[in-house]
Write a protein that holds these residues in place. Structure first.
Motif, PDB file in Angstrom:
ATOM      1  N   ALA A   1       6.849 -40.161  82.787  1.00  0.00           N
ATOM      2  CA  ALA A   1       5.852 -39.759  83.787  1.00  0.00           C
ATOM      3  C   ALA A   1       4.554 -39.374  83.098  1.00  0.00           C
ATOM      4  CB  ALA A   1       6.371 -38.584  84.610  1.00  0.00           C
TER       5      ALA A   1
ATOM      6  N   VAL B   1       0.977 -37.575  84.077  1.00  0.00           N
ATOM      7  CA  VAL B   1       0.497 -36.718  85.167  1.00  0.00           C
ATOM      8  C   VAL B   1      -0.852 -36.112  84.820  1.00  0.00           C
ATOM      9  CG1 VAL B   1       1.038 -34.694  86.592  1.00  0.00           C
ATOM     10  CG2 VAL B   1       2.899 -36.125  85.715  1.00  0.00           C
TER      11      VAL B   1
ATOM     12  N   THR C   1      -0.423 -41.872  93.525  1.00  0.00           N
ATOM     13  CA  THR C   1       1.004 -41.753  93.215  1.00  0.00           C
ATOM     14  C   THR C   1       1.548 -43.174  93.127  1.00  0.00           C
ATOM     15  OG1 THR C   1       1.478 -41.530  95.578  1.00  0.00           O
ATOM     16  CG2 THR C   1       1.392 -39.505  94.295  1.00  0.00           C
TER      17      THR C   1
ATOM     18  N   VAL D   1       9.211 -36.437  93.585  1.00  0.00           N
ATOM     19  CA  VAL D   1       7.879 -35.894  93.293  1.00  0.00           C
ATOM     20  C   VAL D   1       7.475 -34.867  94.349  1.00  0.00           C
ATOM     21  CG1 VAL D   1       5.422 -36.502  93.210  1.00  0.00           C
ATOM     22  CG2 VAL D   1       7.083 -37.857  91.933  1.00  0.00           C
TER      23      VAL D   1
ATOM     24  N   PHE E   1       6.943 -30.984  92.895  1.00  0.00           N
ATOM     25  CA  PHE E   1       5.577 -30.469  92.821  1.00  0.00           C
ATOM     26  C   PHE E   1       5.334 -29.361  93.844  1.00  0.00           C
ATOM     27  CE2 PHE E   1       4.958 -34.009  90.063  1.00  0.00           C
ATOM     28  CZ  PHE E   1       3.860 -33.695  89.273  1.00  0.00           C
TER      29      PHE E   1
ATOM     30  N   LEU F   1      -3.579 -35.101  92.978  1.00  0.00           N
ATOM     31  CA  LEU F   1      -2.563 -35.489  91.990  1.00  0.00           C
ATOM     32  C   LEU F   1      -2.711 -36.950  91.566  1.00  0.00           C
ATOM     33  CD1 LEU F   1       0.121 -34.912  90.430  1.00  0.00           C
ATOM     34  CD2 LEU F   1       1.329 -35.588  92.524  1.00  0.00           C
TER      35      LEU F   1
ATOM     36  N   ILE G   1      -0.264 -39.361  89.430  1.00  0.00           N
ATOM     37  CA  ILE G   1       1.012 -39.478  88.730  1.00  0.00           C
ATOM     38  C   ILE G   1       1.474 -40.927  88.744  1.00  0.00           C
ATOM     39  CG2 ILE G   1       2.286 -38.814  90.836  1.00  0.00           C
ATOM     40  CD1 ILE G   1       4.482 -37.700  88.911  1.00  0.00           C
TER      41      ILE G   1
ATOM     42  N   LEU H   1      11.015 -33.122  86.408  1.00  0.00           N
ATOM     43  CA  LEU H   1       9.667 -32.746  86.825  1.00  0.00           C
ATOM     44  C   LEU H   1       9.522 -31.234  86.979  1.00  0.00           C
ATOM     45  CD1 LEU H   1       8.981 -35.582  89.426  1.00  0.00           C
ATOM     46  CD2 LEU H   1       7.845 -35.303  87.217  1.00  0.00           C
TER      47      LEU H   1
END
Length: 485
Positions: free
Chosen positions: A269, A271, A280, A299, A303, A333, A335, A367
Motif C-alpha cells: 500500500a 498512502v 482510491t 480501507v 481509516f 486520501l 491510496i 492498515l
C-alpha cells in the motif's frame, strides 16, 4: 402465421467448441460490445504479465494495428504446446481450444505460478474462439512452434522447427471477430490506460505500446515504474501533498473459512494525504479492481477506525459532535493498494472485484497497525490529517443542512400551505374526511382556528374589508397599496 415449434425433449441443445464463446461472448468477457472486446485483449496480456512476475522476461510489447488486430509479445518461458502424455493430447489443443484447461490451478500448492492473473484456463481459448484469426509464434524448449486459427478452428495443425537462440517467449496476434462483438474498434486510450496500470503494479517491468497511426508507421510509448505504486502515488500528489508518502507491506497466511485451506496473501500500500487530489485505487494480482470489493471495505474500516480513535484520544471533536465518515477521509486520501494471493475469489471472469474474507481481514489488520504506528511516529502529520478530515466533515454537514433547508423551501412552494397566505392545515391526510373553512379576514381566522377540530378541519382566510372609504381621508385611501393596485 408460421406454426410454432413444440417445446419438448428435442428442444434442448448443448453448445460445443467455438460456439460456446462465439454465440455467448458476454458470459466470458462480460459484454458482447466494446467492453468485452477490450477484456479479451487484457486476457492475453495477463498471460504475459504472469510470466514477467515470475521473473521470466522483463519486457512486454503490445501492438495496436490499424485494421483492429492486436499483438502481444513477451520474453517468458513460452507456452508448452507439444504432446502431453498425461492428457494424451497435444497441449496446444488444450490451451487454445479447450475451456478450463491451463497450468494455474495449483498455485497454492507450489505450482508454476505464485501469484497469477490467469486462474480459470479460459482467457486464451475464449479469445481464440472469438477471433477472426489468431496466429501464435512460440519459442520454447529449443523449438519454435507456430499455429494458425480462423473463426475458432485450427488451420494446418502444429508446425515445429528447431530453434537455436536462447531468447524464449510467445507472440500472439489476433483480430477480434466483428461477428462475435458488436464493436472491435478499441480506442488507443484503452491501451494506454491498461498498460500504464500494469506498469504501476508490476515494478520494474517495461511495457512498450506500439500504435499504428498510418500504414507501417508506429508511435511508440514506454511505461516502467521502478518502484511501482510508490512512484505512482508520488507522481499523483506532487509537491503539494499534505503529508509524506508512506509505503507499507505485509505478507500473511490466511483462510476464508475455518475449514478451508490456508493461502498466501501479500499486500502493498502506498498512502498519502492531500487537499488537492484524492484517489482510491485497488489491484489484485495486478488486475485493476474497478468495483473494489474486499480492499474497499478494508480501507473504509481501517481509516475511519484509526482516525476516529486519534481524534477522540486528542480531544479534537467538539462537544456532542458526530463521528467522522469515510467520505470525510476519502476527500483527502490518496491510496493505491496492490495485493497478491495464491487463491482468489474474483467476482467473475472479468476480475473487477474480489470478495475473499481472509484477504479483507488481513488488509484491515495491516492498515490499522501501520496507521497507528504512523500517527505515533509522525505527530505533526497526524495533526494535519485529523484537522483536514474534520474540515471535510464539518463542511459536508453544513452543505447537507443548506441542501435540506433549500429543499424544504422549494418543496413548500409546491404545496398549497405555502402558496396561500396564513393557510392553516389539518393533521389528517385522508381526503374523504378533510374539510376546509373559507373565512373572511384575520379576526374570523383567529376565531375559527380556535373553534375547529384540528384533526380534519383546515382554514383558509381570504382578504376581509379593505377600508371604509366613505369615512377615510383621501391620504389614507391612496396610501393603501391594495386600493391603488
Amino acid at each position: 402465421m408460421a406454426k410454432k415449434q413444440t417445446y419438448g425433449n428435442d428442444s434442448i441443445k448443448s453448445l460445443k467448441g467455438a460456439d460456446r464463446v462465439r454465440l455467448r461472448p458476454a458470459v466470458i468477457f462480460g459484454s458482447d460490445g466494446l467492453d468485452g472486446c477490450e477484456h479479451a485483449i487484457f486476457e492475453i496480456l495477463s498471460n504475459s504479465i504472469d510470466e514477467a512476475r515470475q521473473g521470466y522476461g522483463k519486457e512486454i510489447t503490445v501492438t495496436r494495428y490499424a485494421d483492429h488486430s492486436v499483438e502481444v509479445e513477451d520474453h517468458g518461458r513460452g507456452i508448452p504446446v507439444d504432446y502431453n502424455k498425461r492428457e494424451e493430447r497435444y497441449n496446444w489443443e488444450l490451451v487454445f481450444c479447450e475451456m478450463y484447461a491451463g497450468g494455474k490451478y495449483n498455485n497454492n500448492d507450489g505450482g508454476n505460478y505464485d501469484y497469477a492473473l490467469g486462474l480459470n484456463g479460459l482467457g486464451l481459448c475464449a479469445t481464440q474462439y472469438a477471433s477472426e484469426y489468431m496466429d501464435a509464434d512460440i519459442r520454447y524448449d529449443g523449438f519454435r512452434y507456430t499455429l494458425h486459427f480462423e473463426h475458432g478452428e485450427n488451420i494446418g495443425g502444429l508446425n515445429k522447427e528447431p530453434y537455436g537462440k536462447k531468447v524464449t517467449g510467445s507472440r500472439i496476434r489476433w483480430k477480434p471477430d466483428i461477428k462475435v462483438f458488436t464493436d472491435i474498434d478499441v480506442p488507443a486510450d484503452y491501451y494506454t490506460d491498461i498498460i500504464k496500470r500494469q506498469a504501476i503494479v508490476n515494478a520494474g517491468v517495461k511495457f512498450i505500446l506500439k500504435n499504428e497511426v498510418s500504414p507501417r508507421k508506429f508511435e511508440t510509448t514506454e511505461f516502467c515504474y521502478e518502484n511501482g505504486i510508490l512512484d505512482h502515488v508520488r507522481e499523483l500528489v506532487g509537491e503539494d501533498a499534505l503529508t509524506s508518502v508512506q509505503f507499507w507491506q505485509s505478507e500473511k497466511r490466511v483462510r476464508d473459512r475455518e475449514d478451508l485451506p490456508l493461502y498466501n496473501v501479500k499486500i502493498n500500500a502506498a498512502v498519502a494525504f492531500s487537499n488537492r487530489v484524492h484517489l482510491t485505487e485497488y489491484y489484485h494480482n495486478s488486475s485493476w479492481l474497478e468495483y473494489g470489493g474486499a480492499p474497499d471495505k478494508a480501507v473504509q474500516n481501517a481509516f475511519v477506525y484509526q482516525i476516529d480513535a486519534y481524534l477522540k484520544q486528542n480531544g479534537k471533536y467538539n462537544k456532542s459532535e458526530s463521528k467522522i465518515k469515510f467520505q470525510d477521509v476519502e476527500d483527502c486520501l490518496v491510496i493505491v493498494m496492490s495485493s497478491f494471493s495464491t487463491m482468489t475469489s474474483y467476482e467473475n471472469q472479468t476480475k473487477k472485484a474480489i470478495n475473499n474474507k481472509g484477504i479483507q481481514e488481513a488488509m484491515v489488520e495491516m492498515l490499522r497497525h501501520n496507521l497507528e504506528i504512523y500517527f505515533i511516529e509522525n505527530p505533526i502529520e497526524a495533526e494535519k490529517i485529523g484537522a483536514q478530515v474534520l474540515i471535510n466533515k464539518r463542511s459536508r454537514e453544513d452543505a447537507e443542512k443548506t441542501r435540506l433547508n433549500l429543499k424544504g423551501k422549494l418543496t413548500a412552494k409546491m404545496d398549497i400551505t405555502g402558496r396561500v397566505a396564513k393557510f392553516v392545515d389539518c393533521r389528517s391526510k385522508d381526503v374523504s374526511e378533510r374539510e376546509i373553512f373559507i373565512v373572511e379576514g384575520d379576526s374570523a381566522l383567529g376565531a375559527v382556528k380556535q373553534a375547529r377540530d384540528p384533526n380534519y378541519q383546515a382554514v383558509m382566510p381570504i382578504r376581509g374589508k379593505i377600508l371604509n372609504c366613505l369615512k377615510a381621508d383621501y391620504d389614507k385611501i391612496f396610501k393603501s397599496e391594495i386600493i391603488t393596485d
